[in-house]
Each structure stands twice: as structure tokens, then as C-alpha cells.
Design an enzyme around this catalytic site. Sequence first.
Site, PDB file in Angstrom:
ATOM      1  N   SER A  16      62.535  67.961  30.003  1.00 25.44           N
ATOM      2  CA  SER A  16      61.296  68.122  29.330  1.00 25.44           C
ATOM      3  C   SER A  16      60.510  68.636  30.601  1.00 25.44           C
ATOM      4  CB  SER A  16      60.749  66.988  29.083  1.00 25.44           C
ATOM      5  OG  SER A  16      59.387  67.203  28.516  1.00 25.44           O
ATOM      6  N   HIS A  41      63.175  71.474  26.998  1.00 29.85           N
ATOM      7  CA  HIS A  41      62.266  70.826  25.771  1.00 29.85           C
ATOM      8  C   HIS A  41      60.765  71.078  26.252  1.00 29.85           C
ATOM      9  CE1 HIS A  41      61.612  67.694  22.992  1.00 29.85           C
ATOM     10  NE2 HIS A  41      60.808  67.216  23.829  1.00 29.85           N
ATOM     11  N   ASP A  43      57.072  70.254  25.264  1.00 27.85           N
ATOM     12  CA  ASP A  43      56.146  69.281  24.603  1.00 27.85           C
ATOM     13  C   ASP A  43      54.868  69.778  24.373  1.00 27.85           C
ATOM     14  OD1 ASP A  43      57.696  66.830  24.260  1.00 27.85           O
ATOM     15  OD2 ASP A  43      57.915  66.753  26.556  1.00 27.85           O
ATOM     16  N   MET A  45      50.957  69.079  22.784  1.00 21.30           N
ATOM     17  CA  MET A  45      50.039  68.003  22.686  1.00 21.30           C
ATOM     18  C   MET A  45      48.820  68.747  22.548  1.00 21.30           C
ATOM     19  SD  MET A  45      51.556  65.179  25.596  1.00 21.30           S
ATOM     20  CE  MET A  45      53.130  64.826  25.732  1.00 21.30           C
ATOM     21  N   HIS A  74      58.782  70.744  20.673  1.00 17.64           N
ATOM     22  CA  HIS A  74      58.347  69.628  20.186  1.00 17.64           C
ATOM     23  C   HIS A  74      56.983  69.365  20.020  1.00 17.64           C
ATOM     24  CE1 HIS A  74      58.309  64.761  21.033  1.00 17.64           C
ATOM     25  NE2 HIS A  74      57.964  65.162  19.659  1.00 17.64           N
ATOM     26  N   MET A  76      53.709  67.932  19.042  1.00 16.35           N
ATOM     27  CA  MET A  76      52.999  66.689  18.836  1.00 16.35           C
ATOM     28  C   MET A  76      51.619  66.919  18.605  1.00 16.35           C
ATOM     29  SD  MET A  76      54.923  64.313  21.924  1.00 16.35           S
ATOM     30  CE  MET A  76      55.264  65.878  22.605  1.00 16.35           C
ATOM     31  N   MET A 145      62.239  59.473  18.637  1.00 15.27           N
ATOM     32  CA  MET A 145      61.516  58.997  19.839  1.00 15.27           C
ATOM     33  C   MET A 145      61.658  57.540  20.411  1.00 15.27           C
ATOM     34  SD  MET A 145      59.570  61.599  20.663  1.00 15.27           S
ATOM     35  CE  MET A 145      58.733  61.020  21.839  1.00 15.27           C
ATOM     36  N   ASP A 183      64.460  61.234  22.420  1.00 10.81           N
ATOM     37  CA  ASP A 183      63.483  61.620  23.500  1.00 10.81           C
ATOM     38  C   ASP A 183      62.637  60.644  23.980  1.00 10.81           C
ATOM     39  OD1 ASP A 183      61.619  63.013  24.862  1.00 10.81           O
ATOM     40  OD2 ASP A 183      60.543  64.054  23.148  1.00 10.81           O
TER      41      ASP A 183
HETATM   42  C1  DX5 Z   1      56.822  62.327  25.337  1.00 12.50           C
HETATM   43  C2  DX5 Z   1      57.586  63.552  25.406  1.00 12.50           C
HETATM   44  C3  DX5 Z   1      58.879  63.612  26.035  1.00 12.50           C
HETATM   45  C4  DX5 Z   1      58.593  63.317  27.510  1.00 12.50           C
HETATM   46  C5  DX5 Z   1      59.991  62.421  27.890  1.00 12.50           C
HETATM   47  O1  DX5 Z   1      55.859  62.094  24.413  1.00 12.50           O
HETATM   48  O2  DX5 Z   1      57.798  63.974  24.039  1.00 12.50           O
HETATM   49  O3  DX5 Z   1      59.436  64.710  25.801  1.00 12.50           O
HETATM   50  O4  DX5 Z   1      58.289  64.625  28.346  1.00 12.50           O
HETATM   51  O5  DX5 Z   1      59.809  62.251  29.302  1.00 12.50           O
HETATM   52  P1  DX5 Z   1      60.433  61.208  30.066  1.00 12.50           P
HETATM   53  O6  DX5 Z   1      61.913  61.504  29.775  1.00 12.50           O
HETATM   54  O7  DX5 Z   1      60.004  61.157  31.457  1.00 12.50           O
HETATM   55  O8  DX5 Z   1      60.402  59.683  29.058  1.00 12.50           O
HETATM   56 ZN    ZN Z   2      59.347  65.676  23.670  1.00  9.61          ZN
END
Ligand code: DX5
Ligand code: ZN
Length: 229
Positions: A16, A41, A43, A45, A74, A76, A145, A183
Site C-alpha cells: 500500500s 494497493h 488507498d 480517502m 481501494h 474509502m 478490513m 487489508d
Molecule cells: C487503511 C488502508 C490500508 C493501509 C494498510 O485504511 O486501507 O490499505 O494502507 O496499512 P498497514 O499495512 O500499515 O496497516
Molecule cells: Zn486499503
Amino acid sequence: MINLPKPNGSLAIAPSILSADLLNLGEALKLAAKGGADWLHIDIMDGHFVPNLSFGPDVVKYINKLNLLPQDVHLMVEMPGDFIDAFTTSGASGLTLHIESKGDLRSMLEKIQASGLHSGISIKPDTKPEEIKPFLDVIDLVLVMTVYPGFGGQSFLEKGPSQIAAIRDLIQKSGRKIWLEVDGGINKETAKLASKAGADALVAGNAVFGQGDIEKAIKEIRQAALSVL
Ligand code: DX5
Ligand code: ZN
């Protein structure tokens, strides 16, 4: 259609970029690819669905220019429908929406597939696994998650393995080929728990990009996950 190759008889590792050094992102991603990562990956947000902000579609476009690995996006965000077009044309290989977000998720998932991307649905730690049932015919991936979404570097929740196992069971019963990606809080130890419970793709942020040796970190996570199969 699905541009996410699964290594034969093994599992996919998806670093990620949330935990990567953003001032040296290109170099970090090249090291991840060299270290054997399967996907990247990304993310996304929006500050509403989760209390944090991260990247937009342009980041995916620029990463795509490096031509390294498939991008597993992903979302969010509270209103994923507002962003589907921007991401399906960004060069992403797949788009995952949260089941807890708003809008007509089914038609969004169909649209993602019709655009030639893999479609995914993600569940937060407190969401019941059965809630994915109505979507099993329009998804290529479930993202479980194992932390509350929003931040990298959190600890893998104790309830993780039971959520993963329940989703694995639902996928099995559907008879469809659906990825089970996990994840949150994945490291050398928790990778074993996730893999044993039925994961076939693992996201890792801090345990890859937060380490001195990115290539070694990826290899160790993969090795740990495979050691329990
Ligand atoms: C959290 C994200 C993850 C995050 C994981 O909301 O969706 O993808 O980057 O990070 P680690 O592996 O550090 O928990
Ligand atoms: Zn993620």
C-alpha cells in the site's frame, strides 16, 4: 477482463503506497516491483467515509506511466458513484468500493466490470460477512478490513481471522472465482493468520514501505504467508 494475475498456487502481495515515502514514490514502487510485489494497493480517502485524506485519480495515472504493476484501488469514500468514471479511466486494474458507502453499489460494480476492470467490495471490521451475499455475482474480489480504515500502521484486529474465514466460506459456496484480499496490520506474523484463514491476497503498507529494505520485507511476508499453507 481481470487484469490481476494470481501467481500459481501462491498468493498476491499488494504493498500500500499510503506508507511510502511520497517524495521518492517512484523509486519506492520500483523496489516493490523488484522485490516481487504482485499489485500496488492505492488507498483513496475523502475525509468523510474515513477521517483522513489521501490520493486522487491523477496519482493512479502517474503511477501507471511507470508501467510497473497492476493498480488495485481501494475507495474509502462516502459517495463512490461520484468517482467511478475518474478511476475507471485512470489506468487502475481494479476498483473496490465499501459496502458501507452510499449509492447503488450494484450498478457501480456492474459499471466497473463493463469498463474492463475487476470489481471489488470491501467490508469494515464490524460489518457482517453475510452482507456481501447480494453482490457475489458482480464482484471479482472481496477486501476484508482487519483494521478500522483510515490510517496505515495500525494493529491487526483479533476478529480478523474469523471475518476472513466467514468470507472464504461464502466465496466457496458461491462457486465463483473471487479473490479474498486482506487489508490492515499485515506483517510477517499476521500474514500467517490471514493466509491460514483463507486470504489469497495481502495488502501491506507499513510492513513494506516502513522498513529499511523494501524488497526483503515483501519476500519475508510472502514466505511467512506461504509457510502455513
Ligand atoms: C487503511 C488502508 C490500508 C493501509 C494498510 O485504511 O486501507 O490499505 O494502507 O496499512 P498497514 O499495512 O500499515 O496497516
Ligand atoms: Zn486499503
